[in-house]
Design an enzyme around this catalytic site. Sequence first.
Site, mmCIF file in Angstrom:
data_model
loop_
_atom_site.group_PDB
_atom_site.id
_atom_site.type_symbol
_atom_site.label_atom_id
_atom_site.label_comp_id
_atom_site.label_asym_id
_atom_site.label_seq_id
_atom_site.Cartn_x
_atom_site.Cartn_y
_atom_site.Cartn_z
ATOM 1 N N GLU A 11 0.843 -1.151 0.046
ATOM 2 C CA GLU A 11 0.205 -0.014 -0.004
ATOM 3 C C GLU A 11 0.929 1.310 -0.076
ATOM 4 O OE1 GLU A 11 -2.421 1.522 3.591
ATOM 5 O OE2 GLU A 11 -3.873 0.010 2.524
ATOM 6 N N ARG A 12 0.522 2.397 -0.750
ATOM 7 C CA ARG A 12 1.333 3.521 -0.509
ATOM 8 C C ARG A 12 1.437 4.062 0.851
ATOM 9 N NH1 ARG A 12 -1.637 7.460 -3.383
ATOM 10 N NH2 ARG A 12 -0.113 8.990 -2.663
ATOM 11 N N VAL A 13 2.440 4.640 0.889
ATOM 12 C CA VAL A 13 2.632 5.208 2.541
ATOM 13 C C VAL A 13 1.792 6.566 2.344
ATOM 14 C CG1 VAL A 13 4.238 6.701 3.849
ATOM 15 C CG2 VAL A 13 4.854 4.527 2.706
ATOM 16 N N SER A 227 37.868 -27.713 53.549
ATOM 17 C CA SER A 227 38.649 -28.786 53.009
ATOM 18 C C SER A 227 38.377 -28.657 51.682
ATOM 19 C CB SER A 227 38.280 -30.209 53.494
ATOM 20 O OG SER A 227 36.742 -30.359 53.066
ATOM 21 N N LYS A 243 22.810 -21.215 37.872
ATOM 22 C CA LYS A 243 22.440 -21.841 36.327
ATOM 23 C C LYS A 243 20.852 -21.443 36.412
ATOM 24 C CE LYS A 243 21.230 -25.918 34.517
ATOM 25 N NZ LYS A 243 21.373 -27.659 34.791
ATOM 26 N N ASN A 427 22.611 -11.763 51.884
ATOM 27 C CA ASN A 427 22.631 -12.344 50.430
ATOM 28 C C ASN A 427 23.466 -11.193 49.450
ATOM 29 O OD1 ASN A 427 20.700 -10.396 50.777
ATOM 30 N ND2 ASN A 427 19.605 -10.753 48.935
ATOM 31 N N CYS A 429 22.020 -8.774 47.754
ATOM 32 C CA CYS A 429 21.745 -7.485 47.955
ATOM 33 C C CYS A 429 21.342 -6.839 49.432
ATOM 34 C CB CYS A 429 20.513 -7.130 47.267
ATOM 35 S SG CYS A 429 20.650 -7.678 45.381
ATOM 36 N N GLU A 431 19.599 -7.678 51.843
ATOM 37 C CA GLU A 431 18.358 -7.601 52.454
ATOM 38 C C GLU A 431 17.869 -8.853 53.145
ATOM 39 O OE1 GLU A 431 16.685 -8.899 48.744
ATOM 40 O OE2 GLU A 431 18.338 -8.020 49.559
ATOM 41 N N THR A 604 14.825 -3.543 43.674
ATOM 42 C CA THR A 604 13.725 -3.577 42.684
ATOM 43 C C THR A 604 14.119 -3.185 41.526
ATOM 44 O OG1 THR A 604 12.718 -1.300 43.372
ATOM 45 C CG2 THR A 604 11.928 -3.308 44.707
ATOM 46 N N SER A 606 14.770 -3.949 38.257
ATOM 47 C CA SER A 606 14.006 -4.383 37.412
ATOM 48 C C SER A 606 12.631 -4.164 37.170
ATOM 49 C CB SER A 606 14.354 -5.814 36.631
ATOM 50 O OG SER A 606 15.929 -5.911 36.400
#
Length: 792
Positions: A11-13, A227, A243, A427, A429, A431, A604, A606
Site C-alpha cells: 500500500e502507498r505510504v 577442605s 544456572k 545475600n 543485595c 536485605e 527492585t 528491574s
Amino acid sequence: MHVIKRDGRQERVMFDKITSRIQKLCYGLNMDFVDPAQITMKVIQGLYSGVTTVELDTLAAETAATLTTKHPDYAILAARIAVSNLHKETKKVFSDVMEDLYNYINPHNGKHSPMVAKSTLDIVLANKDRLNSAIIYDRDFSYNYFGFKTLERSYLLKINGKVAERPQHMLMRVSVGIHKEDIDAAIETYNLLSERWFTHASPTLFNAGTNRPQLSSCFLLSMKDDSIEGIYDTLKQCALISKSAGGIGVAVSCIRATGSYIAGTNGNSNGLVPMLRVYNNTARYVDQGGNKRPGAFAIYLEPWHLDIFEFLDLKKNTGKEEQRARDLFFALWIPDLFMKRVETNQDWSLMCPNECPGLDEVWGEEFEKLYASYEKQGRVRKVVKAQQLWYAIIESQTETGTPYMLYKDSCNRKSNQQNLGTIKCSNLCTEIVEYTSKDEVAVCNLASLALNMYVTSEHTYDFKKLAEVTKVVVRNLNKIIDINYYPVPEACLSNKRHRPIGIGVQGLADAFILMRYPFESAEAQLLNKQIFETIYYGALEASCDLAKEQGPYETYEGSPVSKGILQYDMWNVTPTDLWDWKVLKEKIAKYGIRNSLLIAPMPTASTAQILGNNESIEPYTSNIYTRRVLSGEFQIVNPHLLKDLTERGLWHEEMKNQIIACNGSIQSIPEIPDDLKQLYKTVWEISQKTVLKMAAERGAFIDQSQSLNIHIAEPNYGKLTSMHFYGWKQGLKTGMYYLRTRPAANPIQFTLNKEKLKDKEKVSKEEEEKERNTAAMVCSLENRDECLMCGS
C-alpha cells in the site's frame, strides 16, 4: 513509496493514515504538548520503500520515546504504539497462547520443547472460559515505553525469537503458576498485578508456570567444610543455583588463612584469594538462566580473618591480576567488638579460623569472650591497630563502592531465626538475613509493594488497602515455597523447615511526592514508619491465619515470636496507634505464624522500571535520568516534577536544558518556587543522616534487613566514618549496601595534572593524602556529633 502490510499486501505510504493511527492512541494525553503530526513527519523521514507496518510502528514508538523530555505523555504514547503493535502480532486468547507455548518444537533438533508445564496448560484449558474472560488487555496500555521494552526484552516468553505473550498473558501465567487449581486466588492475584498494586520478583515472572519454576531470587550458603571437598561441593552448589537464576551470598570466614598448616598434605594453605578467584571464574561462566543476568556471588568475611587486607583489595582496579577477583561482590560481617575497638583506637587481632575455631559460630557476648580468650592464649597471627584496618575498609569503599557493611550482632540479636543458630551472612543485595549450615542453603522468595498506588486522590494514605494487599502477597509467597523448583536439595530442606519470605517496596519516594511531603519532612518520616508498621502488621496477621489453617512452621518453637517478642520489641520501639498490636499478639500466641521471616526491602531495579516507579526505599538520584533500551538511550525527566512545572506554566525547552545543565538538580534554578525545590531534592541534596535515621525507624518493622545505599557526592574518610558509626549506633543490620559517589574532578584534567608530577612529588602527595584522610577519620571518631553536622 509503499509499505508492506501484515497480510503481505502493498500500500502507498500515506501521511494522514499514520497520523490518524497515532491520534487514536492519544486518548487522555495532554494535547497541548503531544503532537501526532510531528511524530509522523519524523517517521516519514526514516522510511524506505518496502518497509513493513511492524517496522513502521517500531519507528513511530521510538520517535515518540525520543520526545519524552518534552513531556512524559510521549513515553505513554510510545508504549501504546509498541503495545498496539504487539497486540497485532500476537494471539489474543490466553488459552490459545498457552497451547502454542506448550506445543513449541525446537527448530534445531525437531523435538517437542514445551515452554510451559503440562500441569499449567491442563489447569488453563480446564478453566479457559473463566481465565480468558478475566483478562483485561487495556491494562497493557498503562505501561510506559521503558517498562514495556523491559518486559519485551526479558520477561515475555518468545517462540523462535518472536514475542508470543502479551504482558497480561504473562501476569495470568504467573498467577496460575502460583495458585494452580485455585482459580479465585489466581484471578485475584492477576488483578492486583495488572493494576500494579504489587509485583512478584523477576525470577517469579520469568519462570512461573514453566517446566522449571525456579521462582526464588536469593540464596545464602555457608561453606560446607574447610577442605578441598567442602570448598568444591559449595562451588558446585553455587554453579547449580546460578544456572537457575539465583543471586548468592556465601560465608567464607571458616576457611583457613594464608600460610596455615594442612595436615593431609603436610603443606601450607594458599588462603582465601586463590579460592575466591575460582569462585570468580564460576560466576563468569555460569550466568543466571541463559544470559538473562550475569552470575552474581557476594562473599561475606568477618574482619578478624588473617586474609582481610587482601580481601579488601580484591575488587580494586589496579594491582596484580592474580590478587584480584573483580566479578565477585564483597561484604563484611562485622561484630560490635571491632567497631568498639576502632572507636577507642585499640589493637585488633587477626586470626586463622583453623587455629582459632568457632568465631563464626557465635555472636554478641559469646563471641567477645571467645575472641578475648584466643588473644590471651597467644593464638593470634597478627596484631594491627583497629583504625589501620578501618582505614583500609574506607579506602576500598571510596575506590570501589564496596565492601558492603553488615553488623553481625544486630543481624543475630534482632532475628526471629536466632533459635536455629548463628547467622553467618546475608545475600547478594544485603536485605536477606537467614540461617545457613552445611545441610541448609537459605532461600528467599520476593515481591514488592508499589507504595505510590496507595496515595488517594485526596492526598491521604490508604493503609487499609496496603494491609489487604500485603496479606495476598504473603499467601502467594507462602505458596511459592511449596511449588518452587529447588536447584539443590539443601535449599528445599531449609525453605520448607523455616518458610521465610521477603516483602519489599518500591516507589517510596513517589509516594512522598504524591502526598506533597519533602523526603526529610516530619510528615514523610511518620509516613515512612506507618507504611512499614502496616506491612509488618498485615504480613504477621496473614502468616498467623495460615498457621491457623496449616500449623506454624517446623522450627517455630523457641523463636522470639513464639515467646511474644516481635521485631519492634527487639529494637525497644513502641509502634504508633495505627494498628492494634495487643490483639495480634494474642492471636499469634494462640496459633503461631507460618513464616519465620516476612519483610525485606530489596533493590527492585528491574521491576520498578517495569512499573515506572522509583526504586525501593531510595530518594530520586536525579530529576533527569537516562533509560537504556536496545534501540538506544533516552533522557527522562522526573514525571511528577514535569507535571508540577506544566501545571504552573513553567515547562519549556529552556527549563529542560537548565535541569540537564544542573545535572538533574533544580535547587539553583531561580524560576522554580521553593515548595517544589523542597519536594524535588535529589539524594545528593538530602542529609544522609536523615536517610539512615529513616532506615532505623522503619527497621523496627523489618524482620530481615534492607538494601540501603549511602550516597556521598564527594566522600572523604571523615564523612564516611561518621556515616558508618551513626548507622551502627542506630542499630541497623545493613549499614551500607553500596557507597554511591559522584566524581569530584574532571578525570581528563586529573590525568593531565598527574602526568606532570615527578615520581618523588607523587609519593609525597600520596603520603600527605593518607595523613589527611587518617586525620579526617580520627577526627570524626573523636567528634562524632560535630562531624555529622558538617558531614552529609
